[in-house]
Design a protein around this motif. Structure first.
Motif, PDB file in Angstrom:
ATOM      1  N   LEU A 104       0.824  -1.235  -0.071  1.00  0.00           N
ATOM      2  CA  LEU A 104       0.063   0.030  -0.080  1.00  0.00           C
ATOM      3  C   LEU A 104       0.783   1.105  -0.087  1.00  0.00           C
ATOM      4  CD1 LEU A 104      -2.860   0.916  -0.210  1.00  0.00           C
ATOM      5  CD2 LEU A 104      -2.817   0.872   2.494  1.00  0.00           C
ATOM      6  N   ALA A 105       1.745   1.268   0.553  1.00  0.00           N
ATOM      7  CA  ALA A 105       2.926   2.351   0.614  1.00  0.00           C
ATOM      8  C   ALA A 105       3.491   2.628  -0.657  1.00  0.00           C
ATOM      9  CB  ALA A 105       4.093   2.084   1.674  1.00  0.00           C
ATOM     10  N   ALA A 106       3.753   1.555  -1.358  1.00  0.00           N
ATOM     11  CA  ALA A 106       4.249   1.661  -2.694  1.00  0.00           C
ATOM     12  C   ALA A 106       3.216   2.271  -3.628  1.00  0.00           C
ATOM     13  CB  ALA A 106       4.640   0.336  -3.573  1.00  0.00           C
ATOM     14  N   ILE A 107       1.928   1.873  -3.457  1.00  0.00           N
ATOM     15  CA  ILE A 107       0.660   2.366  -4.252  1.00  0.00           C
ATOM     16  C   ILE A 107       0.601   3.928  -3.943  1.00  0.00           C
ATOM     17  CG2 ILE A 107      -1.901   2.313  -4.427  1.00  0.00           C
ATOM     18  CD1 ILE A 107      -1.727  -0.548  -4.342  1.00  0.00           C
ATOM     19  N   ILE A 123      -6.103  -5.384  -5.819  1.00  0.00           N
ATOM     20  CA  ILE A 123      -6.948  -6.578  -5.830  1.00  0.00           C
ATOM     21  C   ILE A 123      -5.921  -7.580  -4.759  1.00  0.00           C
ATOM     22  CG2 ILE A 123      -7.739  -8.762  -6.531  1.00  0.00           C
ATOM     23  CD1 ILE A 123      -9.026  -6.874  -8.953  1.00  0.00           C
ATOM     24  N   PRO A 124      -4.923  -7.945  -5.103  1.00  0.00           N
ATOM     25  CA  PRO A 124      -4.138  -8.852  -4.111  1.00  0.00           C
ATOM     26  C   PRO A 124      -3.929  -8.426  -2.693  1.00  0.00           C
ATOM     27  CG  PRO A 124      -2.898  -8.389  -6.310  1.00  0.00           C
ATOM     28  CD  PRO A 124      -3.924  -7.529  -6.156  1.00  0.00           C
ATOM     29  N   ILE A 125      -3.933  -6.940  -2.666  1.00  0.00           N
ATOM     30  CA  ILE A 125      -3.850  -6.716  -1.133  1.00  0.00           C
ATOM     31  C   ILE A 125      -4.925  -6.885  -0.388  1.00  0.00           C
ATOM     32  CG2 ILE A 125      -3.475  -4.592   0.282  1.00  0.00           C
ATOM     33  CD1 ILE A 125      -2.109  -3.152  -1.826  1.00  0.00           C
ATOM     34  N   VAL A 126      -6.184  -6.682  -1.085  1.00  0.00           N
ATOM     35  CA  VAL A 126      -7.666  -6.920  -0.526  1.00  0.00           C
ATOM     36  C   VAL A 126      -7.792  -8.375  -0.371  1.00  0.00           C
ATOM     37  CG1 VAL A 126     -10.211  -6.600  -0.600  1.00  0.00           C
ATOM     38  CG2 VAL A 126      -8.465  -4.694  -1.538  1.00  0.00           C
ATOM     39  N   VAL A 178     -17.492  -8.080  -1.847  1.00  0.00           N
ATOM     40  CA  VAL A 178     -16.894  -8.161  -0.603  1.00  0.00           C
ATOM     41  C   VAL A 178     -15.486  -7.576  -0.962  1.00  0.00           C
ATOM     42  CG1 VAL A 178     -15.670  -9.568   1.123  1.00  0.00           C
ATOM     43  CG2 VAL A 178     -17.880  -9.901   0.636  1.00  0.00           C
ATOM     44  N   LEU A 179     -15.031  -7.971  -2.140  1.00  0.00           N
ATOM     45  CA  LEU A 179     -13.768  -7.505  -2.532  1.00  0.00           C
ATOM     46  C   LEU A 179     -13.750  -6.121  -3.050  1.00  0.00           C
ATOM     47  CD1 LEU A 179     -10.777  -8.374  -3.846  1.00  0.00           C
ATOM     48  CD2 LEU A 179     -11.718  -8.812  -6.216  1.00  0.00           C
ATOM     49  N   THR A 180     -14.861  -5.561  -3.684  1.00  0.00           N
ATOM     50  CA  THR A 180     -15.054  -4.479  -4.020  1.00  0.00           C
ATOM     51  C   THR A 180     -14.944  -3.270  -2.906  1.00  0.00           C
ATOM     52  OG1 THR A 180     -16.082  -4.925  -6.070  1.00  0.00           O
ATOM     53  CG2 THR A 180     -16.380  -2.673  -5.488  1.00  0.00           C
ATOM     54  N   LEU A 181     -15.813  -3.784  -1.865  1.00  0.00           N
ATOM     55  CA  LEU A 181     -16.070  -2.884  -0.561  1.00  0.00           C
ATOM     56  C   LEU A 181     -14.651  -3.022   0.088  1.00  0.00           C
ATOM     57  CD1 LEU A 181     -19.703  -3.739   0.694  1.00  0.00           C
ATOM     58  CD2 LEU A 181     -18.851  -1.654  -0.634  1.00  0.00           C
TER      59      LEU A 181
END
Length: 317
Positions: A104-107, A123-126, A178-181
Motif C-alpha cells: 500500500l505504501a508503494a501504491i 486486488i491482491p492486497i484486499v 466483498v472484494l469491491t467494498l
C-alpha cells in the motif's frame, strides 16, 4: 523473515519494520527505519512499546543467545515428524499486515507522483486481508489497533478495509461485492497524500482553516482514483463520500440520507469506529465500548440500521 523481538533486544543496525504498542513520544517519524546510534536504541527501549518487528535481510540480526527468545512471525520449519507446522491466525494476520502495508505504501507513493492507479494493483492486497479474516475475523483487526500515532494513514486504511470486508460478509455480500467494498476501504483515504504534512501530522486539533484544507482529501482522492478507467464505481463513491452524514452536515457534498449510497454509509461507520479506537496525535485511543456508546448517541451522523448491524455482526456489541 520478519521477527518479533523484545524492545530490550534491539540493537543499532537492525532494520525495524514495525513497532508493537503505543509510542507516545515517538523518536522516529517513519514506520520503517534503522536506528544507527545507541541513543536511538535507548529512546525505543525507554518508550512504552511492547515489542519490535525486525527484518534481518535489511539489517543486522539478533545474536544466537537472543534468538531463542524471539518469535518469528513466519511459518516455522518442519516438525520432528517432517510435517510443516500450520501457521496460527496471529502469524497469518501479522504477515498480512506487514506485506499489505509495504504494498500500500508503494501504491500511495505512485499516486503521489501522478501515476494512474489500476484496480489490478489493489486486488491482491484486499485478497490477502480477506484470507486473514476468513481464518479468524478478529485477529487482523485487533493487530491494527496496535498502530502508534505515526502509523495512522496506512494501518488505518488496512483496518477500514478489514472492517468493510467483515461488514460486507455479515450482510451476505457475494465474493465480488466483498472484494469491491474491501478495495473501497483500503483506498478511502488516499487523498490524504495530497494534504500538507503540517496539517496531516499536526499534534493537536485542527484550526478552522486547517480543517478546510483537510476536507479536500475526498475530492483529491477521487481525482487520483479517476485517472485510469476501470476503478469500480463503489470505490470512487466511497472515496468521495465517506465523510457525508445522513443529516446533510457532512462533506464534501452535504448529501442527505437518500443521496448517500449504502457503500458510503458503511464506510462512514467503519472509518469513524477505527478512528475512535486508534491513537491520535491529540488523544489516546478509546475503548471499543466507549466508541460504540458515542456512535450510538450521535444523532444524524450514521445510518441507524447499518450501525446496529455493524455493532451486532462486526464488533459483537
Amino acid at each position: 523473515m520478519i521477527k518479533r523481538i523484545e524492545k530490550s533486544q534491539l540493537r543499532a543496525g537492525m532494520f525495524v519494520e514495525a513497532v508493537e504498542g503505543f509510542q507516545r513520544d515517538a523518536p522516529f517519524s517513519d514506520r520503517r527505519f534503522k536506528p544507527t546510534h545507541q541513543a536511538d536504541v535507548e529512546a525505543i527501549k525507554c518508550s512504552n512499546l511492547t515489542g519490535v518487528y525486525i527484518n534481518p535481510t535489511r539489517g543486522t540480526d539478533i545474536s544466537d543467545a537472543d534468538k531463542a527468545r524471539s518469535s518469528s512471525i513466519r511459518v516455522k520449519g518442519p516438525r520432528k515428524d517432517g510435517r510443516q507446522a500450520p501457521p496460527t491466525p496471529q502469524k497469518i494476520a501479522a504477515n498480512a499486515i506487514f506485506e499489505t502495508t509495504a504494498a500500500l505504501a508503494a501504491i500511495f507513493r505512485d499516486a503521489r507522483s501522478g501515476r494512474a492507479l489500476a484496480r489490478e494493483m489493489v486486488i491482491p492486497i484486499v485478497e490477502q486481508v480477506i484470507h486473514s479474516i476468513d481464518v479468524d475475523p478478529s485477529v487482523l483487526i485487533a493487530i491494527t489497533r496496535l498502530k502508534s500515532r505515526d502509523q495512522t494513514t496506512l494501518l488505518h486504511s488496512i483496518a477500514v478495509c478489514a472492517l468493510m470486508v467483515r461488514f460486507a460478509q455479515s450482510l451476505d455480500g457475494d465474493k465480488q461485492t466483498v472484494l469491491t467494498l474491501g478495495m473501497s476501504g483500503l483506498l478511502h483515504d488516499i487523498g490524504k497524500i495530497g494534504i500538507p504534512l503540517r496539517v496531516l501530522n499536526k499534534a493537536g486539533r485542527l484550526s478552522e482553516a486547517e480543517m478546510t484544507i483537510m476536507k479536500r482529501h475526498p475530492s483529491i482522492g477521487y481525482e487520483m482514483l479517476s485517472r485510469k478507467a476501470g476503478m469500480p464505481d463503489a470505490v470512487l463513491d466511497v472515496c468521495l463520500h465517506h465523510h457525508e452524514r445522513v443529516d446533510g452536515k457532512g462533506y464534501p457534498g452535504g448529501k442527505v440520507a437518500h443521496e448517500i449510497s449504502g457503500a458510503a454509509r458503511m464506510s462512514a461507520i467503519c472509518d469513524v469506529y477505527d478512528a475512535l479506537t486508534s491513537a491520535r496525535t491529540y488523544r489516546d485511543p478509546w475503548a471499543p465500548e466507549r466508541a460504540v456508546a458515542w456512535m450510538k448517541g450521535t444523532d444524524g451522523m450514521f445510518d441507524c440500521s447499518l450501525l446496529s448491524k455493524f455493532f451486532e455482526n462486526v464488533t459483537g456489541m
